[in-house]
Write a protein that holds these residues in place. Sequence first.
Motif, mmCIF file in Angstrom:
data_model
loop_
_atom_site.group_PDB
_atom_site.id
_atom_site.type_symbol
_atom_site.label_atom_id
_atom_site.label_comp_id
_atom_site.label_asym_id
_atom_site.label_seq_id
_atom_site.Cartn_x
_atom_site.Cartn_y
_atom_site.Cartn_z
ATOM 1 N N ALA A 224 0.819 -1.209 0.000
ATOM 2 C CA ALA A 224 0.000 0.000 0.000
ATOM 3 C C ALA A 224 0.856 1.264 0.000
ATOM 4 O O ALA A 224 0.359 2.351 -0.316
ATOM 5 C CB ALA A 224 -0.924 0.002 1.215
ATOM 6 N N TYR A 225 2.141 1.128 0.331
ATOM 7 C CA TYR A 225 3.084 2.247 0.394
ATOM 8 C C TYR A 225 4.473 1.634 0.478
ATOM 9 O O TYR A 225 4.614 0.449 0.804
ATOM 10 C CB TYR A 225 2.808 3.142 1.612
ATOM 11 C CG TYR A 225 2.743 2.389 2.910
ATOM 12 C CD1 TYR A 225 3.858 2.265 3.736
ATOM 13 C CD2 TYR A 225 1.571 1.764 3.309
ATOM 14 C CE1 TYR A 225 3.806 1.546 4.917
ATOM 15 C CE2 TYR A 225 1.507 1.037 4.496
ATOM 16 C CZ TYR A 225 2.631 0.935 5.291
ATOM 17 O OH TYR A 225 2.576 0.220 6.463
ATOM 18 N N CYS A 237 13.758 8.548 11.409
ATOM 19 C CA CYS A 237 13.240 9.174 10.180
ATOM 20 C C CYS A 237 11.891 8.516 9.904
ATOM 21 O O CYS A 237 11.830 7.325 9.600
ATOM 22 C CB CYS A 237 14.206 8.971 9.014
ATOM 23 S SG CYS A 237 13.559 9.552 7.421
ATOM 24 N N LEU A 238 10.812 9.271 9.991
ATOM 25 C CA LEU A 238 9.472 8.676 9.999
ATOM 26 C C LEU A 238 9.139 7.944 8.701
ATOM 27 O O LEU A 238 8.422 6.942 8.716
ATOM 28 C CB LEU A 238 8.425 9.755 10.266
ATOM 29 C CG LEU A 238 8.557 10.491 11.603
ATOM 30 C CD1 LEU A 238 7.410 11.471 11.787
ATOM 31 C CD2 LEU A 238 8.617 9.514 12.764
ATOM 32 N N HIS A 239 9.619 8.452 7.582
ATOM 33 C CA HIS A 239 9.326 7.812 6.302
ATOM 34 C C HIS A 239 10.625 7.338 5.621
ATOM 35 O O HIS A 239 10.821 7.513 4.425
ATOM 36 C CB HIS A 239 8.543 8.760 5.393
ATOM 37 C CG HIS A 239 7.165 9.061 5.919
ATOM 38 N ND1 HIS A 239 6.876 10.221 6.605
ATOM 39 C CD2 HIS A 239 6.025 8.332 5.915
ATOM 40 C CE1 HIS A 239 5.598 10.200 6.975
ATOM 41 N NE2 HIS A 239 5.068 9.067 6.566
ATOM 42 N N TYR A 240 11.450 6.710 6.411
ATOM 43 C CA TYR A 240 12.697 6.129 5.904
ATOM 44 C C TYR A 240 12.374 5.038 4.872
ATOM 45 O O TYR A 240 11.590 4.129 5.150
ATOM 46 C CB TYR A 240 13.466 5.536 7.082
ATOM 47 C CG TYR A 240 14.684 4.716 6.735
ATOM 48 C CD1 TYR A 240 15.894 5.329 6.444
ATOM 49 C CD2 TYR A 240 14.630 3.326 6.722
ATOM 50 C CE1 TYR A 240 17.025 4.572 6.156
ATOM 51 C CE2 TYR A 240 15.748 2.563 6.437
ATOM 52 C CZ TYR A 240 16.946 3.201 6.146
ATOM 53 O OH TYR A 240 18.060 2.451 5.851
ATOM 54 N N GLU A 241 12.949 5.153 3.672
ATOM 55 C CA GLU A 241 12.658 4.187 2.617
ATOM 56 C C GLU A 241 13.906 3.585 1.986
ATOM 57 O O GLU A 241 13.802 2.728 1.116
ATOM 58 C CB GLU A 241 11.824 4.849 1.507
ATOM 59 C CG GLU A 241 10.450 5.317 1.954
ATOM 60 C CD GLU A 241 9.698 6.046 0.859
ATOM 61 O OE1 GLU A 241 10.186 6.027 -0.300
ATOM 62 O OE2 GLU A 241 8.648 6.645 1.133
ATOM 63 N N GLU A 242 15.102 4.026 2.408
ATOM 64 C CA GLU A 242 16.316 3.530 1.767
ATOM 65 C C GLU A 242 16.485 2.023 1.969
ATOM 66 O O GLU A 242 16.937 1.317 1.069
ATOM 67 C CB GLU A 242 17.540 4.272 2.311
ATOM 68 C CG GLU A 242 17.695 5.695 1.777
ATOM 69 C CD GLU A 242 16.798 6.684 2.508
ATOM 70 O OE1 GLU A 242 16.024 6.259 3.400
ATOM 71 O OE2 GLU A 242 16.858 7.886 2.194
ATOM 72 N N ASN A 243 16.163 1.533 3.150
ATOM 73 C CA ASN A 243 16.222 0.096 3.445
ATOM 74 C C ASN A 243 17.538 -0.522 2.945
ATOM 75 O O ASN A 243 17.548 -1.508 2.211
ATOM 76 C CB ASN A 243 15.033 -0.633 2.797
ATOM 77 C CG ASN A 243 13.700 -0.132 3.304
ATOM 78 O OD1 ASN A 243 13.614 0.477 4.373
ATOM 79 N ND2 ASN A 243 12.648 -0.379 2.549
ATOM 80 N N ALA A 257 4.867 -1.571 7.308
ATOM 81 C CA ALA A 257 4.609 -2.140 5.984
ATOM 82 C C ALA A 257 3.201 -2.720 5.957
ATOM 83 O O ALA A 257 2.741 -3.300 6.940
ATOM 84 C CB ALA A 257 5.635 -3.231 5.652
ATOM 85 N N GLY A 258 2.545 -2.561 4.799
ATOM 86 C CA GLY A 258 1.185 -3.074 4.676
ATOM 87 C C GLY A 258 0.872 -3.499 3.264
ATOM 88 O O GLY A 258 1.228 -2.809 2.302
ATOM 89 N N MET A 354 -8.912 3.026 0.664
ATOM 90 C CA MET A 354 -8.258 2.919 -0.631
ATOM 91 C C MET A 354 -6.921 3.656 -0.607
ATOM 92 O O MET A 354 -5.948 3.205 -1.201
ATOM 93 C CB MET A 354 -9.156 3.480 -1.731
ATOM 94 C CG MET A 354 -10.445 2.707 -1.911
ATOM 95 S SD MET A 354 -11.447 3.316 -3.289
ATOM 96 C CE MET A 354 -10.612 2.499 -4.669
ATOM 97 N N ASP A 355 -6.894 4.793 0.046
ATOM 98 C CA ASP A 355 -5.626 5.471 0.321
ATOM 99 C C ASP A 355 -5.152 5.045 1.701
ATOM 100 O O ASP A 355 -5.965 4.881 2.628
ATOM 101 C CB ASP A 355 -5.800 6.989 0.298
ATOM 102 C CG ASP A 355 -5.990 7.515 -1.105
ATOM 103 O OD1 ASP A 355 -5.010 7.519 -1.870
ATOM 104 O OD2 ASP A 355 -7.117 7.921 -1.446
#
Length: 438
Positions: A224-225, A237-243, A257-258, A354-355
């Motif tokens: 979903a994101y 970092c609240l929206h850390y995406e580098e992983n 994660a969802g 949906m969002d």
Amino acid sequence: MTLDIYQQRRVALLNQLPENSLVLLAGYQQKVRSKNIKYHFRQDNNFFYLTGFDEPDAIALLIKSETTSFQLFLRPKDKDQEVNFGTRAGVSGAVEHYNADHAYPVSEFTTQLLCQMKGITSFYVCDETDRFSSEIVSWTNHHRHNGSFDTPKQFVAIKQLAEVLHQHRLIKTEDEIQNIRLAVKASIFAHKKVMQACSPGINERELSALFNFSIANKGCSDVAYPNIVASGNNACCLHYEENCCELEDGQMLLIDAGAECQYYASDITRSYPVNGKFSNEQRAIYQIVLNALDRAIEMIKPGLAWNLINETCMKVMACGLKELGLLTGSIEHIMATESYKRFTVHKTGHWLGMDVHDVGSYHDTAGNWRRLENGMVFTIEPGIYIPLDATDVPEGYRGMGIRIEDDILVTDCSFENLSKDIPRTVDEIENFMAEADG
């Protein structure tokens, strides 16, 4: 969902609009990733909610005048393009498979729109990417500017459809709730798999990939994101995406994660020690966050004002941080000055549908906080974040972000925690991770 659902939604929406209204729904266009490689397409949620149509470049008109009409504009059939990029519904398919009253190639949109604008007094626009922002005013003025000087003038009010439509989307039907349940169920399975695999030396990206593989195993083709798989200080970092970092012994891991199922999202966060054992400091902060979450969940029932969820979480966390000596002063002073926000930094929930941050107002028409109703779905996600550079905090607390997030459904007289089956308590987590090691 059956096509009847989309038709019922269109009828319900048009019933709320005044006579002589026209609704413009602009679908999303496919975006280029690099040269001739495109990103996987996902339709605009408002467009899909009312049409069920998920091809790029589509436009829809809903008309309420002497009769109602659903018109769909889309890419025509093209054998060469379909060989390369997949089957298209085409004009005939729009009528046969999507219940359109009329369908046209998208190239004819402007011509048909101007015909349909005649006699319209309210023009409702849903165009999230401003695809037609430079043309809307000229369309509404077309008949006024092009009629003879002694004919009645047509003045069209331009309105945002979101004001009406988003309130429809806030209360979920049983079909919608079922899709959310399926997304949550896949996420529960995936979160458990990641928790079992977590250990020092593994990379965040491996756990992210494992989550994606696991939800696919349960029938969900997408998240979903973007996954947040954040070890140690990365979780601040609240929206850390580098992983991209290797997990280290002694760190906490935060995974937010969802899965998404049939356009419906889940949104779940768990935090746990990389090595499977909480340190004293990690345990203390974790328990504060869990206490806040559980206290808020216990309150949920129809009629509860939305703001009380956040206020409850914040007070529980402020009291816990004061007891640890990380906040000073009386609890009244801490709450009044909001000094707790240094470590809590975000509010504690949002609508889900949906969002992932779903639409719908958090206030009623009088400006008061909205009260919960049967069929609402939302997250509760308190968190405490203590970065490495918080040098005035004892070292054992630094470099960790702990957030716990559950997905909540409001029922007739209470609630259901849809995501409760992922280990949540300290003992549950330690025992579950120990079993994986064994």
